[in-house]
Design a protein around this motif. Sequence first.
Motif, short mmCIF file in Angstrom:
data_model
loop_
_atom_site.label_atom_id
_atom_site.label_comp_id
_atom_site.label_asym_id
_atom_site.label_seq_id
_atom_site.Cartn_x
_atom_site.Cartn_y
_atom_site.Cartn_z
N VAL A 63 0.84 -1.20 0.00
CA VAL A 63 0.00 0.00 0.00
C VAL A 63 0.87 1.26 0.00
CG1 VAL A 63 -1.70 1.32 1.33
CG2 VAL A 63 -1.95 -1.14 1.09
N ALA A 64 1.94 1.24 0.78
CA ALA A 64 2.84 2.40 0.82
C ALA A 64 3.52 2.61 -0.54
CB ALA A 64 3.90 2.20 1.90
N TRP A 65 3.97 1.52 -1.18
CA TRP A 65 4.58 1.64 -2.51
C TRP A 65 3.56 2.21 -3.51
CZ3 TRP A 65 9.46 1.77 -3.60
CH2 TRP A 65 10.40 1.06 -2.85
N HIS A 66 2.33 1.73 -3.42
CA HIS A 66 1.28 2.21 -4.33
C HIS A 66 1.03 3.70 -4.13
CE1 HIS A 66 -3.15 2.74 -5.29
NE2 HIS A 66 -2.64 2.37 -6.44
N GLN A 67 0.93 4.12 -2.86
CA GLN A 67 0.71 5.54 -2.57
C GLN A 67 1.90 6.40 -3.00
OE1 GLN A 67 -2.25 6.97 -1.42
NE2 GLN A 67 -2.92 4.91 -1.95
N LEU A 68 3.11 5.85 -2.85
CA LEU A 68 4.32 6.56 -3.31
C LEU A 68 4.25 6.77 -4.82
CD1 LEU A 68 7.13 7.75 -2.68
CD2 LEU A 68 8.06 5.44 -3.00
N GLY A 69 3.85 5.72 -5.54
CA GLY A 69 3.70 5.84 -6.98
C GLY A 69 2.71 6.91 -7.38
N ARG A 70 1.61 6.99 -6.64
CA ARG A 70 0.59 8.01 -6.93
C ARG A 70 1.15 9.43 -6.77
NH1 ARG A 70 -3.00 8.66 -3.59
NH2 ARG A 70 -4.43 9.80 -4.92
N GLN A 71 2.00 9.62 -5.75
CA GLN A 71 2.59 10.94 -5.55
C GLN A 71 3.51 11.30 -6.71
OE1 GLN A 71 1.58 12.97 -3.05
NE2 GLN A 71 0.20 11.30 -2.54
N ALA A 89 7.71 2.50 -8.37
CA ALA A 89 6.94 2.26 -7.14
C ALA A 89 5.79 1.28 -7.38
CB ALA A 89 6.40 3.59 -6.60
N PHE A 90 5.06 1.47 -8.49
CA PHE A 90 3.95 0.56 -8.78
C PHE A 90 4.46 -0.85 -9.05
CE2 PHE A 90 1.81 4.61 -10.40
CZ PHE A 90 1.11 4.79 -9.23
N ASP A 91 5.63 -0.93 -9.67
CA ASP A 91 6.25 -2.25 -9.92
C ASP A 91 6.49 -2.99 -8.62
OD1 ASP A 91 6.62 -3.36 -12.40
OD2 ASP A 91 8.27 -2.03 -12.93
N TYR A 92 7.07 -2.27 -7.63
CA TYR A 92 7.32 -2.90 -6.33
C TYR A 92 6.02 -3.36 -5.69
CZ TYR A 92 12.32 -1.87 -5.91
OH TYR A 92 13.68 -1.86 -6.08
N ALA A 93 4.97 -2.54 -5.81
CA ALA A 93 3.67 -2.91 -5.22
C ALA A 93 3.15 -4.21 -5.83
CB ALA A 93 2.65 -1.79 -5.44
N THR A 94 3.33 -4.39 -7.15
CA THR A 94 2.84 -5.61 -7.80
C THR A 94 3.74 -6.81 -7.51
OG1 THR A 94 3.98 -5.06 -9.87
CG2 THR A 94 1.68 -4.35 -9.65
N VAL A 95 5.02 -6.56 -7.24
CA VAL A 95 5.92 -7.66 -6.86
C VAL A 95 5.53 -8.20 -5.49
CG1 VAL A 95 8.29 -8.23 -6.20
CG2 VAL A 95 7.86 -6.96 -8.31
#
Length: 465
Positions: free
Chosen positions: A202-210, A223-229
């Motif tokens: 969730v934190a990686w996803h929110q970081l990607g959004r920023q 960031a989104f890549d890390y969230a999906t990994v």
Amino acid sequence: MNLSQEEEENNLSLSKFESMLKTNKVLFFDSEEFENIILHYLDIGKNNLAKKALKLALEQHPKSTGLKLVQIEMLVYEDKLEIAERMLNELYAIEPTNEEIYIQKANIYSKRDDHEKAVKLLQTALEYTDDYADVYSLIGMEYLFMDNLELAKENFIKCLEEEYDDYSALYNVVYCYDFLDQNQEAIVFLNDFIDKNPFSEVAWHQLGRQYYTLKDYENALRAFDYATVIDDEFLGAYLEKAKSLERLKRYEEAIESYNMTIELDDPTSFALLRIGKCYERLGNKPLALKYYHKTVHEDPLLDKGWVAITDFYIRQKNYQKAIYYINKALGIENENKLYWKRYATINQALNFFEEAEVGFRKAVEFGDTELDTWLYWTDVLQFLGEFEGAIQTLLQASEFYTDSHEIEYRLAGLNFMVTEETKGRFHLTNALRLSFENHTLIESLFPVIWEDKKIQDYIEKQRKP
């Protein structure tokens, strides 16, 4: 007791309770079992069952503070605040150090919009509680109600420090940063949070959004890549990843990521539409059109799907089909200025000038103040011979564009057309002053006026040496 054992015991209690209701046999439950049963029914919205459970619970445990607090919670939910407050005062006399009493009192004050008093009560609850995270989260919510985003953010961060996997608090922290337009500060916070909790998808996803908001698409993609990994079924992260890849013009990879969202869940009209856009940018027109049609099949009320097909046919200069699809979009969203402008330009291309005039008029009526819209509209009015209407429209446009030579040349020509010589000369003077080199607009738009030697002589006199 571990979590799975606790869940198992709660499930057994629920089964036992529901069995009791079916057989009308009264069985015994301890007060904690009853609390869990009641709260379970409240959580899933089965208020009548919660009330039944509470009635039986109080019959078996009339002096249980925990059950009385659950009863108070239900009374507050039903806005029976005075009864709830009386009961809380009675409990306070017995257990003045019970943090739940302060929390429920705060809830009452919050319902009465006295959020400052609610915060004070919650701060008192902090002195007695073991669950700091929950109380900090409640304080944060009260500050949100008061629109004090800084203090709300501060308390949600304290909540996360106590309970790092409270995703609700994490979302609220990011919401505060977003509302305060503090995207860079949010990135610093999220990077720090990730350093301590590297597997928080969730934190990686929110970081990607920023990063995406700041148009830093490379870092957003990372960031989104890390969230999906971390979570290979994180649909939202795949969707945001696809959007980032689109921005980076990596359309084939974007299609793959959009397709992942379709594999994980039912196809969404948004994903199908974006896949169509990607195929069109790759030059694969048949597949683009196929996905646009899939979009409107999936959601016939999605106006953007019909507009995508409209634009596809406009680019192909197939205006007959384009007009059919823009009418579909207007049937869904009848007050969209951009759709009316498309309707107007398509009709203009088809030489349906009366329909084009309606489209431009509607576009302006619904808020389109672009200069080219005014100009197209007045050119259509002129073609239809509605010179006075064209003049009035241009005067309205001049309120938005005070120094537009395009408007002034048209006003000059139109006034000459209706034999308003003085007004025509006034606007021609303005136009020549604003842009002498564009005086050929008179020739192209008003050839009859241009042929008048007096007009040509006047223009020549204004030429600067």
